[in-house]
Design a protein around this motif. Structure first.
Motif, PDB file in Angstrom:
ATOM      1  N   LEU A 113       0.858  -1.176   0.000  1.00  0.00           N
ATOM      2  CA  LEU A 113       0.000   0.000   0.000  1.00  0.00           C
ATOM      3  C   LEU A 113       0.898   1.232   0.000  1.00  0.00           C
ATOM      4  O   LEU A 113       1.939   1.252   0.657  1.00  0.00           O
ATOM      5  CB  LEU A 113      -0.904   0.040   1.229  1.00  0.00           C
ATOM      6  CG  LEU A 113      -2.074  -0.935   1.317  1.00  0.00           C
ATOM      7  CD1 LEU A 113      -2.827  -0.703   2.621  1.00  0.00           C
ATOM      8  CD2 LEU A 113      -3.003  -0.771   0.132  1.00  0.00           C
ATOM      9  N   MET A 114       0.486   2.270  -0.732  1.00  0.00           N
ATOM     10  CA  MET A 114       1.198   3.542  -0.716  1.00  0.00           C
ATOM     11  C   MET A 114       0.211   4.653  -0.406  1.00  0.00           C
ATOM     12  O   MET A 114      -0.820   4.774  -1.071  1.00  0.00           O
ATOM     13  CB  MET A 114       1.876   3.812  -2.064  1.00  0.00           C
ATOM     14  CG  MET A 114       2.576   5.175  -2.137  1.00  0.00           C
ATOM     15  SD  MET A 114       3.261   5.548  -3.787  1.00  0.00           S
ATOM     16  CE  MET A 114       4.723   4.511  -3.765  1.00  0.00           C
ATOM     17  N   LYS A 115       0.524   5.447   0.596  1.00  0.00           N
ATOM     18  CA  LYS A 115      -0.329   6.574   0.972  1.00  0.00           C
ATOM     19  C   LYS A 115      -0.201   7.687  -0.061  1.00  0.00           C
ATOM     20  O   LYS A 115       0.889   8.062  -0.460  1.00  0.00           O
ATOM     21  CB  LYS A 115       0.076   7.091   2.347  1.00  0.00           C
ATOM     22  CG  LYS A 115      -0.631   8.356   2.809  1.00  0.00           C
ATOM     23  CD  LYS A 115      -0.121   8.774   4.176  1.00  0.00           C
ATOM     24  CE  LYS A 115      -0.679  10.128   4.598  1.00  0.00           C
ATOM     25  NZ  LYS A 115      -0.066  11.252   3.856  1.00  0.00           N
ATOM     26  N   GLY A 116      -1.344   8.200  -0.497  1.00  0.00           N
ATOM     27  CA  GLY A 116      -1.369   9.342  -1.395  1.00  0.00           C
ATOM     28  C   GLY A 116      -1.652  10.619  -0.622  1.00  0.00           C
ATOM     29  O   GLY A 116      -1.024  10.890   0.405  1.00  0.00           O
ATOM     30  N   SER A 117      -2.630  11.401  -1.079  1.00  0.00           N
ATOM     31  CA  SER A 117      -2.884  12.711  -0.489  1.00  0.00           C
ATOM     32  C   SER A 117      -3.984  12.699   0.560  1.00  0.00           C
ATOM     33  O   SER A 117      -4.523  13.748   0.918  1.00  0.00           O
ATOM     34  CB  SER A 117      -3.256  13.719  -1.598  1.00  0.00           C
ATOM     35  OG  SER A 117      -4.358  13.248  -2.358  1.00  0.00           O
ATOM     36  N   LEU A 118      -4.337  11.542   1.073  1.00  0.00           N
ATOM     37  CA  LEU A 118      -5.288  11.473   2.172  1.00  0.00           C
ATOM     38  C   LEU A 118      -4.543  11.522   3.511  1.00  0.00           C
ATOM     39  O   LEU A 118      -3.321  11.349   3.565  1.00  0.00           O
ATOM     40  CB  LEU A 118      -6.145  10.218   2.086  1.00  0.00           C
ATOM     41  CG  LEU A 118      -5.545   8.863   2.484  1.00  0.00           C
ATOM     42  CD1 LEU A 118      -6.624   7.796   2.527  1.00  0.00           C
ATOM     43  CD2 LEU A 118      -4.406   8.421   1.608  1.00  0.00           C
ATOM     44  N   HIS A 119      -5.284  11.733   4.588  1.00  0.00           N
ATOM     45  CA  HIS A 119      -4.665  11.801   5.902  1.00  0.00           C
ATOM     46  C   HIS A 119      -4.274  10.402   6.360  1.00  0.00           C
ATOM     47  O   HIS A 119      -4.961   9.425   6.084  1.00  0.00           O
ATOM     48  CB  HIS A 119      -5.631  12.432   6.915  1.00  0.00           C
ATOM     49  CG  HIS A 119      -4.964  12.886   8.171  1.00  0.00           C
ATOM     50  ND1 HIS A 119      -4.674  12.028   9.214  1.00  0.00           N
ATOM     51  CD2 HIS A 119      -4.510  14.104   8.566  1.00  0.00           C
ATOM     52  CE1 HIS A 119      -4.071  12.693  10.186  1.00  0.00           C
ATOM     53  NE2 HIS A 119      -3.958  13.964   9.818  1.00  0.00           N
ATOM     54  N   THR A 120      -3.170  10.305   7.091  1.00  0.00           N
ATOM     55  CA  THR A 120      -2.682   9.013   7.569  1.00  0.00           C
ATOM     56  C   THR A 120      -3.735   8.275   8.374  1.00  0.00           C
ATOM     57  O   THR A 120      -3.929   7.067   8.209  1.00  0.00           O
ATOM     58  CB  THR A 120      -1.420   9.204   8.421  1.00  0.00           C
ATOM     59  OG1 THR A 120      -0.390   9.795   7.616  1.00  0.00           O
ATOM     60  CG2 THR A 120      -0.919   7.873   8.971  1.00  0.00           C
ATOM     61  N   ASP A 121      -4.443   8.984   9.252  1.00  0.00           N
ATOM     62  CA  ASP A 121      -5.455   8.337  10.089  1.00  0.00           C
ATOM     63  C   ASP A 121      -6.534   7.666   9.251  1.00  0.00           C
ATOM     64  O   ASP A 121      -7.040   6.595   9.609  1.00  0.00           O
ATOM     65  CB  ASP A 121      -6.109   9.358  11.033  1.00  0.00           C
ATOM     66  CG  ASP A 121      -5.189   9.779  12.156  1.00  0.00           C
ATOM     67  OD1 ASP A 121      -4.135   9.140  12.329  1.00  0.00           O
ATOM     68  OD2 ASP A 121      -5.512  10.764  12.855  1.00  0.00           O
ATOM     69  N   GLU A 122      -6.886   8.281   8.139  1.00  0.00           N
ATOM     70  CA  GLU A 122      -7.938   7.728   7.286  1.00  0.00           C
ATOM     71  C   GLU A 122      -7.480   6.418   6.658  1.00  0.00           C
ATOM     72  O   GLU A 122      -8.242   5.447   6.586  1.00  0.00           O
ATOM     73  CB  GLU A 122      -8.306   8.746   6.207  1.00  0.00           C
ATOM     74  CG  GLU A 122      -9.567   8.394   5.441  1.00  0.00           C
ATOM     75  CD  GLU A 122     -10.026   9.525   4.542  1.00  0.00           C
ATOM     76  OE1 GLU A 122     -11.153   9.418   4.014  1.00  0.00           O
ATOM     77  OE2 GLU A 122      -9.263  10.502   4.355  1.00  0.00           O
ATOM     78  N   LEU A 123      -6.230   6.379   6.200  1.00  0.00           N
ATOM     79  CA  LEU A 123      -5.702   5.140   5.633  1.00  0.00           C
ATOM     80  C   LEU A 123      -5.590   4.066   6.698  1.00  0.00           C
ATOM     81  O   LEU A 123      -6.009   2.920   6.491  1.00  0.00           O
ATOM     82  CB  LEU A 123      -4.346   5.406   4.988  1.00  0.00           C
ATOM     83  CG  LEU A 123      -3.586   4.174   4.477  1.00  0.00           C
ATOM     84  CD1 LEU A 123      -4.399   3.435   3.419  1.00  0.00           C
ATOM     85  CD2 LEU A 123      -2.221   4.574   3.934  1.00  0.00           C
ATOM     86  N   MET A 124      -5.027   4.415   7.848  1.00  0.00           N
ATOM     87  CA  MET A 124      -4.790   3.410   8.880  1.00  0.00           C
ATOM     88  C   MET A 124      -6.087   2.893   9.473  1.00  0.00           C
ATOM     89  O   MET A 124      -6.158   1.747   9.938  1.00  0.00           O
ATOM     90  CB  MET A 124      -3.896   3.992   9.972  1.00  0.00           C
ATOM     91  CG  MET A 124      -2.483   4.327   9.496  1.00  0.00           C
ATOM     92  SD  MET A 124      -1.658   2.947   8.643  1.00  0.00           S
ATOM     93  CE  MET A 124      -1.622   1.726   9.958  1.00  0.00           C
ATOM     94  N   ARG A 125      -7.138   3.711   9.454  1.00  0.00           N
ATOM     95  CA  ARG A 125      -8.433   3.242   9.940  1.00  0.00           C
ATOM     96  C   ARG A 125      -8.919   2.054   9.112  1.00  0.00           C
ATOM     97  O   ARG A 125      -9.455   1.078   9.650  1.00  0.00           O
ATOM     98  CB  ARG A 125      -9.452   4.380   9.898  1.00  0.00           C
ATOM     99  CG  ARG A 125     -10.741   4.094  10.666  1.00  0.00           C
ATOM    100  CD  ARG A 125     -11.673   5.295  10.660  1.00  0.00           C
ATOM    101  NE  ARG A 125     -11.027   6.468  11.236  1.00  0.00           N
ATOM    102  CZ  ARG A 125     -10.794   7.595  10.566  1.00  0.00           C
ATOM    103  NH1 ARG A 125     -11.152   7.711   9.288  1.00  0.00           N
ATOM    104  NH2 ARG A 125     -10.215   8.619  11.168  1.00  0.00           N
ATOM    105  N   ALA A 126      -8.714   2.122   7.802  1.00  0.00           N
ATOM    106  CA  ALA A 126      -9.099   1.010   6.942  1.00  0.00           C
ATOM    107  C   ALA A 126      -8.176  -0.192   7.149  1.00  0.00           C
ATOM    108  O   ALA A 126      -8.621  -1.344   7.091  1.00  0.00           O
ATOM    109  CB  ALA A 126      -9.064   1.456   5.474  1.00  0.00           C
ATOM    110  N   VAL A 127      -6.913   0.071   7.409  1.00  0.00           N
ATOM    111  CA  VAL A 127      -5.942  -1.011   7.597  1.00  0.00           C
ATOM    112  C   VAL A 127      -6.235  -1.806   8.863  1.00  0.00           C
ATOM    113  O   VAL A 127      -6.163  -3.041   8.875  1.00  0.00           O
ATOM    114  CB  VAL A 127      -4.505  -0.443   7.640  1.00  0.00           C
ATOM    115  CG1 VAL A 127      -3.507  -1.510   8.095  1.00  0.00           C
ATOM    116  CG2 VAL A 127      -4.108   0.102   6.274  1.00  0.00           C
ATOM    117  N   VAL A 128      -6.586  -1.130   9.962  1.00  0.00           N
ATOM    118  CA  VAL A 128      -6.752  -1.813  11.249  1.00  0.00           C
ATOM    119  C   VAL A 128      -8.195  -2.213  11.533  1.00  0.00           C
ATOM    120  O   VAL A 128      -8.489  -2.734  12.615  1.00  0.00           O
ATOM    121  CB  VAL A 128      -6.220  -0.937  12.408  1.00  0.00           C
ATOM    122  CG1 VAL A 128      -4.765  -0.585  12.194  1.00  0.00           C
ATOM    123  CG2 VAL A 128      -7.063   0.334  12.581  1.00  0.00           C
ATOM    124  N   ALA A 129      -9.095  -2.002  10.581  1.00  0.00           N
ATOM    125  CA  ALA A 129     -10.493  -2.370  10.793  1.00  0.00           C
ATOM    126  C   ALA A 129     -10.611  -3.846  11.177  1.00  0.00           C
ATOM    127  O   ALA A 129      -9.947  -4.711  10.592  1.00  0.00           O
ATOM    128  CB  ALA A 129     -11.299  -2.090   9.524  1.00  0.00           C
TER     129      ALA A 129
END
Length: 328
Positions: free
Chosen positions: A111-127
């Motif tokens: 996975l590579m983070k783009g222009s979204l906030h880190t918390d938003e990406l990690m929320r999906a990762v740790v669901a």
């Protein structure tokens, strides 16, 4: 493109200063490009990083986000998307969920983070449902290229775990050791940092450091040489270690610095970046796949280094046993 990175050519004499990232990127030329879901690359820096990493054969990106917006950014900045696949998602939240689903479906190994906030990406990762959790605690590692230090310097955790307890710190150490070995850097010397180098019950971090070292001695943490508590000076300076009569394999020559909490780690990494002109690639470990976590302020070189680190580690994981609980 605003900056083009060319891997160093082997055999051209001694390694030049600050070549740690170039060496890592050069190693990626010996492996197949890794499939990567790029989450919401809707600004210049994140889209450029993905395109350049693809051009260099580090990753095979699948862009996940609003297709019209991604194409508009590419047109505005003169980026050639070529035949890069785009998964059209309406917004960043949906893009994060779809990227995680691509990993679970076996269509992406990074996975590579783009222009979204880190918390938003990690929320999906740790669901709990549909996420990418394993039995390991998720943690972040900065891979620092410091002009005044002869080795790549890992700092962890400075971005995910705020006040880690002993069990979490043990996983933070394990993740960093696995990464160090996965990058072909060998058995690491791991310093457990505190403000002092003696065990002091009034400083809880020194107790955790002593416990982690005992866990390593008893085989609960494997693959690295641990020492601590160590203050920063006697962890990285042979002279300071000698003056304080601290021996052992780690003191003065640490390759991994385990910080007591997120604030200490974040300040240490940013001090090195802004006062010592260091570069800081970033990767999240402990999930089913490595996660390339970059900052909006990162240079293209740092973004490529982050992608290179993640690709090398994903290839290592592919060839070795993945983290327990990580099979889709």
């Amino acid at each position: 493109m605003s900056e083009v990175i060319t891997p160093p050519v082997k055999g051209d004499g001694p390694t030049p200063p600050r070549a740690h990232y170039e060496e890592l990127i050069a190693k990626t030329q010996k492996i197949d490009a890794i499939s990567c879901a790029v989450v919401h690359p809707c600004d210049e820096t994140s889209l450029e990083g993905a395109i350049e990493a693809a051009r260099m054969g580090i990753i095979r990106p699948r862009l996940v986000g609003p297709a019209a917006r991604i194409r508009a950014v590419a047109a505005e900045h003169g980026f050639d998307l070529g035949d890069l696949p785009i998964e059209d998602m309406p917004h960043s939240h949906a893009a994060a969920e779809r990227a995680v689903a691509l990993v679970r479906e076996g269509q992406a190994e990074l996975l590579m983070k783009g222009s979204l906030h880190t918390d938003e990406l990690m929320r999906a990762v740790v669901a709990k449902e549909g996420g990418l959790r394993t039995e390991r605690r998720i943690s972040h590692v900065f891979i620092m290229d410091v002009p005044t230090y002869p080795l790549p310097l890992f700092i962890t955790d400075a971005a995910v775990n705020i006040f880690p307890d002993l069990e979490t710190k043990a996983d933070i150490v394990r993740n960093a050791i696995d990464l160090h070995q996965g990058l072909g850097l060998g058995r690491p010397r791991v310093a457990i940092l505190s403000a002092v180098e003696t065990v002091n019950p009034k400083i809880p971090g020194t107790l955790d450091a002593a416990a982690l070292c005992k866990m390593a001695e008893r085989g609960q943490i494997e693959g690295g040489d641990l020492d601590g508590p160590l203050a920063l000076d006697n962890a990285i300076s042979p002279a300071a270690a000698t003056i304080k009569h601290i021996g052992g394999k780690v003191a003065g020559r640490a390759q991994i610095l385990i910080v007591p909490d997120l604030e200490a780690g974040n300040m240490l990494a940013k001090n090195l970046s802004f006062l010592a002109n260091a570069d800081a690639a970033g990767i999240v470990l402990g999930a089913r796949v490595p996660i390339i976590l970059t900052s909006r302020a990162d240079s293209l070189k740092t973004r490529l280094a982050s992608a290179g680190v993640a690709a090398l580690y994903a290839d290592y994981r592919r060839r070795n046993a993945p983290l327990k609980g990580s099979a889709p």
